[in-house]
Design a protein around this motif. Structure first.
Motif, mmCIF file in Angstrom:
data_model
loop_
_atom_site.group_PDB
_atom_site.id
_atom_site.type_symbol
_atom_site.label_atom_id
_atom_site.label_comp_id
_atom_site.label_asym_id
_atom_site.label_seq_id
_atom_site.Cartn_x
_atom_site.Cartn_y
_atom_site.Cartn_z
ATOM 1 N N THR A 124 0.722 -1.197 0.127
ATOM 2 C CA THR A 124 0.004 0.049 -0.012
ATOM 3 C C THR A 124 0.983 1.446 0.045
ATOM 4 O OG1 THR A 124 -0.176 0.098 2.313
ATOM 5 C CG2 THR A 124 -1.770 -1.375 1.328
ATOM 6 N N ASN A 125 0.292 2.359 -0.321
ATOM 7 C CA ASN A 125 1.142 3.442 -0.331
ATOM 8 C C ASN A 125 1.345 3.793 1.204
ATOM 9 O OD1 ASN A 125 1.568 6.111 -1.680
ATOM 10 N ND2 ASN A 125 -0.594 6.762 -1.649
ATOM 11 N N ALA A 126 2.400 4.951 1.248
ATOM 12 C CA ALA A 126 2.875 5.459 2.360
ATOM 13 C C ALA A 126 3.525 6.658 2.199
ATOM 14 C CB ALA A 126 3.648 4.621 3.257
ATOM 15 N N LEU A 127 3.288 7.799 3.080
ATOM 16 C CA LEU A 127 3.749 9.169 2.805
ATOM 17 C C LEU A 127 5.112 9.147 3.657
ATOM 18 C CD1 LEU A 127 0.843 11.151 2.596
ATOM 19 C CD2 LEU A 127 1.832 10.091 0.650
ATOM 20 N N HIS A 128 5.982 8.826 3.145
ATOM 21 C CA HIS A 128 7.382 9.159 3.905
ATOM 22 C C HIS A 128 8.486 9.042 3.058
ATOM 23 C CE1 HIS A 128 8.884 8.330 8.000
ATOM 24 N NE2 HIS A 128 9.793 7.496 7.355
ATOM 25 N N GLY A 129 9.851 8.845 3.531
ATOM 26 C CA GLY A 129 11.020 8.860 2.734
ATOM 27 C C GLY A 129 11.315 7.435 2.707
ATOM 28 N N ASP A 145 5.480 3.759 8.214
ATOM 29 C CA ASP A 145 5.774 4.919 8.671
ATOM 30 C C ASP A 145 5.026 5.752 7.511
ATOM 31 O OD1 ASP A 145 7.368 4.285 10.657
ATOM 32 O OD2 ASP A 145 9.163 5.694 10.024
ATOM 33 N N THR A 146 4.092 6.554 8.066
ATOM 34 C CA THR A 146 3.304 7.454 7.117
ATOM 35 C C THR A 146 2.479 8.601 7.677
ATOM 36 O OG1 THR A 146 1.646 7.327 5.095
ATOM 37 C CG2 THR A 146 1.102 5.960 7.054
ATOM 38 N N GLY A 147 2.348 9.612 6.823
ATOM 39 C CA GLY A 147 1.234 10.609 7.357
ATOM 40 C C GLY A 147 -0.146 10.240 6.927
ATOM 41 N N LEU A 148 -1.091 10.767 7.410
ATOM 42 C CA LEU A 148 -2.457 10.649 6.986
ATOM 43 C C LEU A 148 -2.683 10.885 5.607
ATOM 44 C CD1 LEU A 148 -5.339 10.118 8.103
ATOM 45 C CD2 LEU A 148 -5.654 12.756 8.102
ATOM 46 N N PHE A 149 -3.412 10.079 4.828
ATOM 47 C CA PHE A 149 -3.838 10.277 3.431
ATOM 48 C C PHE A 149 -5.317 9.473 3.283
ATOM 49 C CE2 PHE A 149 -1.213 6.463 3.578
ATOM 50 C CZ PHE A 149 -1.979 5.322 2.776
ATOM 51 N N GLY A 150 -5.964 10.399 2.418
ATOM 52 C CA GLY A 150 -7.383 10.098 2.199
ATOM 53 C C GLY A 150 -7.559 8.887 1.617
ATOM 54 N N ASP A 151 -6.661 8.131 0.862
ATOM 55 C CA ASP A 151 -6.948 6.950 0.242
ATOM 56 C C ASP A 151 -7.097 5.749 1.428
ATOM 57 O OD1 ASP A 151 -7.324 8.048 -2.212
ATOM 58 O OD2 ASP A 151 -5.445 7.415 -2.988
ATOM 59 N N MET A 152 -6.707 6.156 2.610
ATOM 60 C CA MET A 152 -6.863 5.034 3.531
ATOM 61 C C MET A 152 -8.440 4.645 3.457
ATOM 62 S SD MET A 152 -4.691 6.471 6.597
ATOM 63 C CE MET A 152 -2.957 6.220 6.691
ATOM 64 N N SER A 153 -9.245 5.403 3.192
ATOM 65 C CA SER A 153 -10.461 4.965 3.155
ATOM 66 C C SER A 153 -10.615 3.900 2.115
ATOM 67 C CB SER A 153 -11.439 6.093 2.804
ATOM 68 O OG SER A 153 -11.244 6.858 1.534
ATOM 69 N N LEU A 154 -9.799 3.657 0.997
ATOM 70 C CA LEU A 154 -9.949 2.732 0.137
ATOM 71 C C LEU A 154 -9.515 1.450 0.334
ATOM 72 C CD1 LEU A 154 -8.511 4.598 -3.227
ATOM 73 C CD2 LEU A 154 -10.920 4.044 -2.627
ATOM 74 N N ILE A 155 -8.372 1.490 1.443
ATOM 75 C CA ILE A 155 -7.911 0.377 2.218
ATOM 76 C C ILE A 155 -8.969 -0.171 3.390
ATOM 77 C CG2 ILE A 155 -6.097 -0.402 3.636
ATOM 78 C CD1 ILE A 155 -4.258 1.675 2.523
ATOM 79 N N GLY A 156 -9.738 0.717 3.818
ATOM 80 C CA GLY A 156 -10.789 0.627 4.763
ATOM 81 C C GLY A 156 -11.869 -0.186 4.123
ATOM 82 N N GLU A 157 -12.001 -0.175 2.912
ATOM 83 C CA GLU A 157 -13.265 -0.650 2.068
ATOM 84 C C GLU A 157 -12.984 -2.350 2.092
ATOM 85 O OE1 GLU A 157 -13.552 1.016 -1.945
ATOM 86 O OE2 GLU A 157 -14.393 2.650 -0.926
ATOM 87 N N GLU A 158 -11.676 -2.649 2.367
ATOM 88 C CA GLU A 158 -11.426 -4.235 2.171
ATOM 89 C C GLU A 158 -11.999 -4.774 3.425
ATOM 90 O OE1 GLU A 158 -8.010 -5.871 0.575
ATOM 91 O OE2 GLU A 158 -7.682 -4.272 -0.684
#
Ligand code: NI
Ligand code: MN
Length: 228
Positions: free
Chosen positions: A106-111, A141-154
């Motif tokens: 999955t996506n993660a907002l980090h380095g 390690d990630t900041g908040l991102f809106g597409d967490m809702s897509l992950i939540g749909e699972e």
């Protein structure tokens, strides 16, 4: 069958499922919270979310000793291959059926630079579907991102979310993440290891449980929880 989730301290996690042992972000040697030393860690697979030292950790030593396969984003998997380790490369959005279950990046907002300065590519999180259909989301390690809702749909059974702030989401954004993911259970990680990420996990747990139907399990390093 039972799946066991163990918190080793910081962001190091163990998962035992259907006879396979997975270790996620195996940071033990320099981890002030580590509940066991690196040379006592067993692993069939090592999952690495990104290249930073507090996540890559003892990957090389543990994989050399155990023969475990390193699973990560392509750049880190290639790097592991260059260290002589077995590796399996994936990339964000891609899943693969392993003997232990289906693992999607999955996506993660980090380095994600590696300790030797190599390019670790994009950081990632992991969404594991066990052979019994349990879903575990390890955000990395990630900041908040809106597409967490897509992950939540699972339909997430367990989410491991960073709450430390400074390097990742802090408690307020981690609460917003819970509201996007609506997991059945959440375990806070990546806090209290260092001065800049001190947090009160129990206060966070109270707030999450007051504002959402999600249950919070605060695990001390070395503690486990199990799923049927
Ligand atoms: Ni990091
Ligand atoms: Mn980190």
């Amino acid at each position: 069958m039972t799946t066991t989730f163990t918190f080793y301290g910081h962001a190091a996690i163990g998962i035992e499922t259907h006879g396979y042992t997975l270790v996620v972000d195996p940071y033990f040697s320099h981890n002030p919270q580590a509940s066991i030393p690196a040379d006592q860690v067993s692993a069939d697979y090592i999952l690495v979310t990104h290249g930073h030292g507090d996540h890559l950790g003892d990957t090389v030593a543990i994989a050399q000793r155990t023969g475990a396969t390193v699973i990560s984003i392509a750049e880190i998997a290639s790097w592991a291959g260059r260290q002589g380790l077995k590796s399996h490369a994936q990339h964000i959005g891609g899943g693969f059926h392993y003997p232990f279950g289906y693992l999607k990046l999955t996506n993660a907002l980090h380095g994600s630079s590696l300790p030797d300065g190599s390019n670790g590519g994009n950081p990632c999180g992991f969404l594991l579907t066990t052979l019994d259909g349990q879903k575990l989301y390890l955000a990395g390690d990630t900041g908040l991102f809106g597409d967490m809702s897509l992950i939540g749909e699972e339909g997430i059974d367990l989410a491991a979310l960073p709450i430390g702030d400074n390097f990742t989401m802090g408690p307020a954004d981690a609460l917003r993440a819970v509201k996007l993911l609506h997991p059945r259970l959440v375990v806070p990680i990546h806090y209290n290891t260092f001065e800049h990420i001190k947090q009160d996990a129990f206060a966070w747990a109270q707030q999450v449980e007051a504002e959402t139907p999600t249950r919070v399990k605060v695990l001390q390093p070395g503690q486990s929880l199990t799923f049927e």
